[in-house]
Design an enzyme around this catalytic site. Structure first.
Site, PDB file in Angstrom:
ATOM      1  CD  GLU A   1      84.643  36.329  63.561  1.00  0.00           C
ATOM      2  OE1 GLU A   1      83.489  35.883  63.713  1.00  0.00           O
ATOM      3  OE2 GLU A   1      85.652  35.776  64.047  1.00  0.00           O
ATOM      4  CB  THR A   2      89.107  40.569  58.515  1.00  0.00           C
ATOM      5  OG1 THR A   2      89.817  39.397  58.080  1.00  0.00           O
ATOM      6  CG2 THR A   2      89.972  41.788  58.262  1.00  0.00           C
TER       7      THR A   2
END
Length: 284
Positions: free
Chosen positions: A45-46
């Site tokens: 994830e970002t």
């Protein structure tokens, strides 16, 4: 050019924990641009911080995997809070996420900056029999591999996770699953991860989290799943007084992680805490 920070959460060692991308100023980005950045970063994830129309301590926070938006991501939340604190925005922050408001507090503990997030109220429900059977087959597990005293449940703490307790640490270490089959099942059921755990004692759990819906085989540290584990223990009435649960994850991947989960029998919310450290350029 968008400035993307890279941190690893639930560790003080850049070689451990779960890496996350962080964009501290994302108001000008479209959904498509956020997804493209997350895909380029390549982590599970970002996180993207949104500021317009909000007054501190409130900030917007969205999460994208390489494939899609995720309603909530614990390790990216911890990493973002530490990154903000290191840049003068510490203390308590209320992140407005697609899963609801998540309060995070950062503080220095014995010389280490740690962040603690409080989940939305947890809830659990039984696993539909057909879905459980399909999950076990995809994970190449049988009923004999499961702990007799910790039943399978679906637990929600911002995302829904299938929690399966295994009977032995060895079986946990032997994780091997059908990626495509499990991904299809999780997509159909709306599960974010499958959380496999082994209970060492009443305060220590070892965990592994397959994450094919995010495009990765496994997460080395999963804050939302740790919160869901706290909700799972509350639902089974295994917490009769305030307790801190230590979740050990990532060891079998070579990225050791430690997540601390605070649970109270009178509160369906769960607090998950851990450290985070910025990755040196050579490890990005």
């Amino acid at each position: 050019m968008t400035d993307v920070l890279r941190y690893t959460a639930f560790t003080t060692d850049p070689a451990g924990g779960n890496p996350a991308g962080i964009v501290l100023h994302a108001d000008s980005l479209s959904d498509e641009q956020m997804l493209a950045i997350a895909a380029e970063v390549g982590y599970s994830e970002t996180a993207f911080v949104l500021r317009e129309g909000r007054t501190p301590p409130h900030l917007g926070l969205r999460f994208f995997s390489a494939l899609d938006e995720v309603a909530f991501c614990g390790h990216a939340t911890i990493a973002t809070a530490v990154a903000l604190a290191e840049r003068g925005e510490g203390g308590t922050v209320v992140f407005e996420t697609p899963a609801g408001e998540v309060e995070v507090t950062t503080a220095e503990v014995v010389g280490v900056l740690r962040a603690s997030l409080t989940s939305v109220p947890t809830r659990t429900r039984p696993v539909p029999g057909a879905a459980l059977g399909e999950a076990l087959e995809a994970l190449r597990l049988s009923g004999a591999d499961l702990a007799e005293d910790l039943p399978p449940l679906l637990s929600y703490a911002g995302n829904e996770h299938l929690v399966l307790a295994l009977a032995s640490r060895q079986r946990l270490a032997e994780l091997d699953y059908d990626f495509a089959r499990l991904k299809d099942l999780m997509t159909e059921q709306g599960w974010t991860t499958v959380q496999l755990v082994w209970r060492e004692d009443e305060r220590t759990f070892h965990s592994r989290n397959p994450f094919p819906v995010g495009g990765v085989v496994e997460d080395p540290a999963t804050g939302s799943a740790a919160a869901a584990l706290g909700g799972y223990l509350l639902a089974l009435e295994l917490v009769t007084e305030p307790r801190t649960i230590r979740v050990v994850q990532g060891v079998d991947m070579g990225r050791p992680s430690e997540l601390l989960v605070d649970v109270r029998p009178d509160d369906l919310r769960v607090t998950v805490s851990g450290a985070a450290v910025e990755l040196p350029t050579a490890q990005r």
